[in-house]
Design a protein around this motif. Structure first.
Motif, mmCIF file in Angstrom:
data_model
loop_
_atom_site.group_PDB
_atom_site.id
_atom_site.type_symbol
_atom_site.label_atom_id
_atom_site.label_comp_id
_atom_site.label_asym_id
_atom_site.label_seq_id
_atom_site.Cartn_x
_atom_site.Cartn_y
_atom_site.Cartn_z
ATOM 1 N N GLU A 71 46.377 46.762 52.893
ATOM 2 C CA GLU A 71 45.716 45.888 51.936
ATOM 3 C C GLU A 71 44.448 46.533 51.404
ATOM 4 N N SER A 73 41.026 46.045 50.143
ATOM 5 C CA SER A 73 40.103 44.920 50.280
ATOM 6 C C SER A 73 38.668 45.377 50.103
ATOM 7 N N ASN A 78 38.498 41.094 45.968
ATOM 8 C CA ASN A 78 38.599 39.703 46.418
ATOM 9 C C ASN A 78 38.001 38.744 45.397
ATOM 10 N N LEU A 81 40.799 38.468 42.634
ATOM 11 C CA LEU A 81 42.101 37.918 42.994
ATOM 12 C C LEU A 81 42.057 36.643 43.827
ATOM 13 N N ASN A 82 40.965 36.411 44.536
ATOM 14 C CA ASN A 82 40.945 35.288 45.477
ATOM 15 C C ASN A 82 39.872 34.247 45.180
ATOM 16 N N SER A 83 39.214 34.372 44.048
ATOM 17 C CA SER A 83 38.217 33.377 43.669
ATOM 18 C C SER A 83 38.908 32.159 43.061
ATOM 19 N N LYS A 84 38.228 31.032 43.060
ATOM 20 C CA LYS A 84 38.798 29.848 42.408
ATOM 21 C C LYS A 84 38.809 30.003 40.881
ATOM 22 N N SER A 86 39.840 32.934 39.524
ATOM 23 C CA SER A 86 40.642 34.151 39.334
ATOM 24 C C SER A 86 41.406 34.136 38.010
ATOM 25 N N HIS A 188 50.636 36.989 43.444
ATOM 26 C CA HIS A 188 49.709 37.183 44.570
ATOM 27 C C HIS A 188 49.770 36.020 45.554
ATOM 28 N N LYS A 189 49.821 34.785 45.048
ATOM 29 C CA LYS A 189 49.738 33.610 45.911
ATOM 30 C C LYS A 189 51.111 33.175 46.437
ATOM 31 N N HIS A 192 53.310 36.559 47.616
ATOM 32 C CA HIS A 192 52.545 37.285 48.650
ATOM 33 C C HIS A 192 52.480 38.788 48.353
ATOM 34 N N ASN A 195 47.154 43.140 47.273
ATOM 35 C CA ASN A 195 46.132 43.385 46.259
ATOM 36 C C ASN A 195 46.451 44.595 45.380
#
Length: 557
Positions: A71, A73, A78, A81-84, A86, A188-189, A192, A195
């Motif tokens: 991954e 990272s 992050n 890709l992983n923020s609210k 995104s 991504h979500k 799966h 990144n």
């Protein structure tokens, strides 16, 4: 290096057929014919081996990344890709990379048909009142209303048609970037995808020049395609969950509305959407009743409600000849080669649907427009009679039909024919009484900047590496073949049992959207590929997820 050696017979057969077509395409484009000789065989052999090797290389990459899921990272990755937020961030990243090209091509590019649609819209609202019987469904009337609603106020009230075109282009670009961002988030979500590949998807959308050039065109294809991307996400989700997603009312409503807008914006979209729904209804037993309800609701909106609206507005139906490009080409080639081998009865029947004057001479191997024309001819019954004659003549000289079909489709297998849609030099449907005939002309800075973009594309295409990424065959043939060969394998895990169904919209988009199109190499030809090109990244992500699921247990190594 790890190689998966159990390539199926179907996969090799698919690559065999593609290699034959790729080898034959240049000859069909240049002369309309192709001969089998030593040169053909050697070229075919190298093409077949190269396709098999590249396919195996990509498959090996997917396997290795599944076996060793490293991954990427860091804070910035992050954050994206992983923020609210995104979805917003990815949309903005894609747009920022597109903007230099979109602005350089100001105001955008209207295809010739769109000028005709704007003429219809202006006549439809003549003197501020709705005029019945003006709109035509030759191109979806909904597209005409949307394009006209956004573009014409700038021309009528601000006397700046180019600003209206640019405004439409920017709205379309934002919505397209948004739909692409949705695919990254979904991959991504839900799938799966790690990144690294998610970042690759963002980079591909942002940097590959085909996308900004596509979104700056004002056409039904560009309008339909970003909506179609969202439909594909809903469709994949239905298959991923084995139709358990239909338990959600919110999901069903969103899917029905998305499918409805797909059918509104492109006529062939109706067949793609409905056949895709039918496929999951037949092959996935779970929630079959709910799937049927969604199918019926979509059918009601797309046929019933749309039919009522068309009737109330007096929308005239589109020409039947649009779906007959391929058989018309075969008939024209038959008359060119064997015109004396026909009966008067056959001539009379064909004459009901085609202009028989100089039919054989009008035949152009890679362009059906000179043969089929632009106006509807013939009734439904007369088309049925034509099909009977077409079938009989094909039995007499099948080689003619085979050559005509290959010549028409050659562009989709070609690496040597490419011209991006960047200018509006073809605007014969522009009515100068309604829209100034200077509107298509780029001026001053934008005349120079558009020429620079054109030169950049030409230089990229002359580079062997970038030629592959800009060619028709890469998107219409090679990548779809790899995706189909991957997802149609017999997977042991129950979780991915139905994933092959996700290829049905892709196959239908190629068969109905491209193969039935009147051109395959002309400068407007690539717009028929938009739905395919736009959805290939998420389909590749789906292929990658299949290997992640297969090798999720490292003991399988």
């Amino acid at each position: 290096m790890i190689f998966e050696s159990n390539a199926s017979k179907f996969e090799y057969f698919l690559y065999f057929l593609i290699s034959v077509m790729i080898t034959a395409a240049p000859k069909y484009i240049q002369t309309g014919n192709c001969s089998l000789n030593l040169e053909f065989f050697i070229t075919f052999l190298w093409t077949f081996l190269a396709i098999c090797f590249l396919s195996q290389l990509l498959r090996t990459f997917f396997i290795k990344s599944a076996l060793n899921p490293k991954e990427i990272s860091n804070t910035y990755v992050n954050f994206i890709l992983n923020s609210k937020y995104s979805l917003l961030y990815i949309t903005l990243i894609i747009l920022i990379f597109w903007l230099p090209i979109i602005i350089s091509l100001y105001p955008g590019t209207l295809i010739n048909d769109t000028w005709g649609q704007l003429n219809e819209y202006l006549t439809f609202f003549k003197h501020g009142e709705i005029q019945r019987g003006v709109l035509s469904d030759h191109h979806p009337f909904f597209d005409t209303l949307i394009m006209g609603f956004i573009i014409t106020p700038f021309g009528k009230y601000l006397h700046n048609w180019q600003l209206g075109i640019f405004t439409y282009t920017m709205i379309q670009s934002i919505l397209t970037a948004f739909s692409f961002a949705l695919t990254v988030i979904y991959a991504h979500k839900k799938l799966h995808i790690k990144n690294g590949f998610s970042l690759f998807m963002i980079g591909f959308y942002a940097i590959c020049p085909i996308f900004p050039v596509s979104v700056q065109t004002v056409s039904k294809d560009a309008l339909f395609s970003w909506i179609y991307v969202i439909f594909i996400l809903f469709f994949i989700e239905a298959i991923r969950t084995k139709c358990h997603s239909f338990n959600s009312l919110k999901y069903c409503i969103a899917l029905i509305l998305t499918a409805f807008f797909c059918t509104l914006t492109k006529k062939v979209g109706l067949y793609i959407i409905l056949l895709s729904f039918i496929s999951i209804t037949i092959f996935i037993p779970k929630n079959r009743s709910k799937t049927l309800v969604v199918l019926i609701c979509t059918l009601f909106l797309s046929v019933g409600l749309t039919g009522i609206i068309k009737s109330s507005l007096g929308v005239t139906p589109g020409g039947k000849q649009e779906m007959f490009s391929l058989p018309f080409q075969q008939t024209a080639r038959y008359y060119r080669n064997y015109g004396k081998d026909t009966t008067k009865k056959e001539d009379a029947i064909i004459g009901k649907v085609l202009n028989m004057k100089n039919l054989g001479e009008r035949y152009t191997p890679t362009n059906a427009d000179p043969v089929k024309g632009y106006n509807d001819r013939g009734t439904t019954n007369q088309y049925k009679n034509y099909i009977k004659v077409w079938f009989k003549q094909g039995l007499r000289h099948p080689k003619i039909y085979f050559s005509a079909a290959n010549a028409m489709l050659a562009g989709w297998f070609s690496f040597t024919e490419y011209r991006p849609l960047l200018d509006m030099s073809w605007h014969s449907q522009l009515n100068p009484k309604l829209i100034p005939n200077t509107t298509p002309n780029r001026k001053g800075f934008f005349k120079k900047s558009s020429a620079i973009v054109e030169n950049v594309f030409d230089n990229l295409y002359n580079n062997p590496l970038f030629m592959l990424l800009l060619s028709y065959a890469f998107y219409a043939t090679l990548l779809p073949a790899f995706i189909i060969a991957t997802l149609w394998r017999k997977w042991e895990k129950e979780q991915i049992k139905y994933y092959w169904i996700t290829t049905i919209p892709l196959i239908l988009s190629i068969l109905l959207g491209c193969w039935l199109a009147p051109v395959s190499i002309q400068f407007e030809g690539r717009r028929y590929l938009y739905p395919v090109i736009y959805t290939l990244p998420i389909m590749l992500a789906l292929c990658k997820s299949v290997y992640q699921i297969k090798y999720s247990n490292k003991n399988n190594k």
